[in-house]
Every structure is written in C-alpha cells, then in structure tokens.
Design an enzyme around this catalytic site. Sequence first.
Site, PDB file in Angstrom:
ATOM      1  N   LEU A  33     -29.712  45.927   9.053  1.00 17.62           N
ATOM      2  CA  LEU A  33     -29.496  44.483   9.104  1.00 17.62           C
ATOM      3  C   LEU A  33     -30.461  43.758  10.034  1.00 17.62           C
ATOM      4  CD1 LEU A  33     -25.590  44.568   9.202  1.00 17.62           C
ATOM      5  CD2 LEU A  33     -27.088  44.313   7.205  1.00 17.62           C
ATOM      6  N   HIS A  37     -29.985  38.837   6.874  1.00 19.32           N
ATOM      7  CA  HIS A  37     -28.619  39.195   6.457  1.00 19.32           C
ATOM      8  C   HIS A  37     -27.594  38.379   7.237  1.00 19.32           C
ATOM      9  CE1 HIS A  37     -30.893  43.124   5.839  1.00 19.32           C
ATOM     10  NE2 HIS A  37     -30.425  42.884   4.629  1.00 19.32           N
ATOM     11  N   LYS A 149     -35.223  34.912  -0.319  1.00 16.54           N
ATOM     12  CA  LYS A 149     -36.403  35.766  -0.157  1.00 16.54           C
ATOM     13  C   LYS A 149     -36.576  36.583  -1.435  1.00 16.54           C
ATOM     14  CE  LYS A 149     -36.948  39.754   2.040  1.00 16.54           C
ATOM     15  NZ  LYS A 149     -37.713  40.746   1.376  1.00 16.54           N
TER      16      LYS A 149
HETATM   17  P1  AMP Z   1     -31.284  43.765   1.194  1.00 15.38           P
HETATM   18  O1  AMP Z   1     -30.494  44.458   2.249  1.00 15.38           O
HETATM   19  O2  AMP Z   1     -32.747  43.745   1.450  1.00 15.38           O
HETATM   20  O3  AMP Z   1     -30.897  44.184  -0.203  1.00 15.38           O
HETATM   21  O4  AMP Z   1     -30.847  42.237   1.283  1.00 15.38           O
HETATM   22  C1  AMP Z   1     -29.505  41.857   1.193  1.00 15.38           C
HETATM   23  C2  AMP Z   1     -29.439  40.374   1.039  1.00 15.38           C
HETATM   24  O5  AMP Z   1     -30.065  39.745   2.162  1.00 15.38           O
HETATM   25  C3  AMP Z   1     -30.165  39.863  -0.212  1.00 15.38           C
HETATM   26  O6  AMP Z   1     -29.419  38.805  -0.789  1.00 15.38           O
HETATM   27  C4  AMP Z   1     -31.467  39.382   0.353  1.00 15.38           C
HETATM   28  O7  AMP Z   1     -32.077  38.377  -0.419  1.00 15.38           O
HETATM   29  C5  AMP Z   1     -31.026  38.828   1.690  1.00 15.38           C
HETATM   30  N1  AMP Z   1     -32.168  38.744   2.609  1.00 15.38           N
HETATM   31  C6  AMP Z   1     -33.030  39.745   2.938  1.00 15.38           C
HETATM   32  N2  AMP Z   1     -33.989  39.269   3.770  1.00 15.38           N
HETATM   33  C7  AMP Z   1     -33.720  37.954   3.950  1.00 15.38           C
HETATM   34  C8  AMP Z   1     -34.342  36.910   4.706  1.00 15.38           C
HETATM   35  N3  AMP Z   1     -35.434  37.127   5.424  1.00 15.38           N
HETATM   36  N4  AMP Z   1     -33.788  35.679   4.650  1.00 15.38           N
HETATM   37  C9  AMP Z   1     -32.673  35.433   3.920  1.00 15.38           C
HETATM   38  N5  AMP Z   1     -32.044  36.384   3.201  1.00 15.38           N
HETATM   39  C10 AMP Z   1     -32.552  37.614   3.219  1.00 15.38           C
END
Ligand code: AMP
Length: 286
Positions: A33, A37, A149
Amino acid sequence: MNIITTIKELRKAIKVEKEKGLTVGFVPTMGFLHEGHMSLVSHAKREQDLVVMSIFVNPLQFGPNEDFDSYPRDFDRDEALAREAGVDILFYPSVQEIYPNEPTITMTVQKRVNVLCGKKREGHFDGVVTVVSKLFHMVEPTVAYFGLKDAQQVAVIQGLVDDLSFPVEIRPVPTVREDDGLAKSSRNVRLTVEERKEAPAIYQTLLKMKNKVKKKQITTSEDLAQLMIEEFNQGKRGTLEYIEIYSYPQLESIEELKGEIIVAAAVRYEHARLIDNLIFTVEENE
Ligand code: AMP
C-alpha cells in the site's frame, strides 16, 4: 480492524453490518500500500459507513512473462497502514480461496481492451473483470473505489458493471503523485536510483502535451502522438511502450482533439513497467 481470510467469514461479517443499514465502501487492491491506495480509503471513509479493503495479488491478470511472482508484497506493513487509515474489514484471501477450482466459465472483455495496456497485456483485463466480479459478489459493496491512474481499468470496470447489472456504483479517484509528479505505484520501489530520477518525465511529458492541446497549439491526435514520442525519447532511460490518445471513457481513436480525452503512456524500466495518464476536456471554442 477485522482481518478476514475466507469468503464465508467475510460474508458473515458484512451481513451483520448491512443488517444495521450501513453502506459499504470497497477498495480492491493488490497490496504494498501507498498513498494512492490510502486516497481511495479516505474517499470511501468520507462517503460510506463501513470500509472494506481487499489485498489480493490476482494471478489471473498477470501474463506468463509478467511479474506475478516478484510483485512486491508485505502484509505486516499493509496491515498497519490499513489499520491507521481506518479500514474496518481487511480481506486477505489466498489464491486457493479465490480460485479453488479450474474455471468452468471464463470472461472476455470485448471493448476498450485493444488499446493502451490491453494491447500488450493480452488477457489482463479478462483477469481483472473476473476477480472484480468475484469480489463484488463477496463484498456486495454500495460503492467501489478505483484509481484513475489505471484509467483503462476504470473504463473497463464501468463497462462490466453496466453490462452485467452489478448493483454497485463505481467511483473514480484522481491519481496521487510524488512531489516531483511521478504517479505513486507499488512498482516504483523497483526503479534504480537513476531510473527514479528520470521517471517523472512521464508525467512532465503528459502535462506539457495537455497544456499544448488546451492552448490549441496541437489539434490532432497524430501531431500530438508524434510530438510526445519526440519529447519523451530525448535521452530518457526507460523504453516507451506506448503513448496514445483516445476519447474517454470510450477509448476510441479520434482525429480531432475535442471532448473528453485521455493521453496515456507506459514506460518500461529494467525491473518495472510504469503507466500514467491525464484525462481532460478540450472545449471546442476554448
Ligand atoms: P493496485 O494495488 O495497484 O491494484 O491498485 C489498487 C487500486 O489503487 C486501483 O484502483 C488503482 O487504480 C489505485 N491506485 C494505484 N495507484 C494509485 C495512485 N497513485 N493514485 C490513485 N489511485 C491509485
């Protein structure tokens, strides 16, 4: 914070809360995280009574040559961060819990996948919609929070919810960035010191292009793509995988830059592939 690893326990815990009439905000993640997140969690906390976060590195959305095995994982750290952020239920299932059997049905995304990340990552979004469908059935959230993102993911999941009539609202949340503009990502830890210095160029290029488009210095996708490639390739360490422009959220090619558009890029570094995008409106008479 309640940490749950089985679907049965998860359903039971959520049922108790729903019977009290509480709304449920859901934040699906793959863990490791960071503030991106956490921004999803704070939106969910502001808007819903109960916040459920899942941490699950979904093997189905990784290709055979991708980084499923080496994807960064640190549950103890994640647990502390989720607790601090005020997550109520942390769902942390095993692969076996989510996929106990060989599938008898598979899902295939038909639209919005032959562009951007979908083009190179064959089957990626099929894996995403499969796990998200399963998680939606397990959590039955009122609203699910996704980061812009991964704007293509947001568009694909909105399509999933519309097509399959999931009773859930999708809330897109703006991208959270480092001070130098680099989009926060679990994969940023895999950049070398030099790469980390150069990686903000992705965002800077996108921003520069957005300003040119807004000022009408560029009016067609073709000119924009060409200029972006030239701009990005000036002595940068990463390899540009794509830099593309589409209408958003349809993700269709456009000749003239007008309406809601997405300008997105993916860059490969030695041990990480990073993506970023900007979504903005081009007014016809701006
Ligand atoms: P992940 O753990 O990479 O699958 O991401 C989980 C959620 O967090 C997804 O909806 C991503 O789009 C969101 N997320 C990841 N990085 C960012 C960021 N820098 N800004 C906003 N949301 C993010």
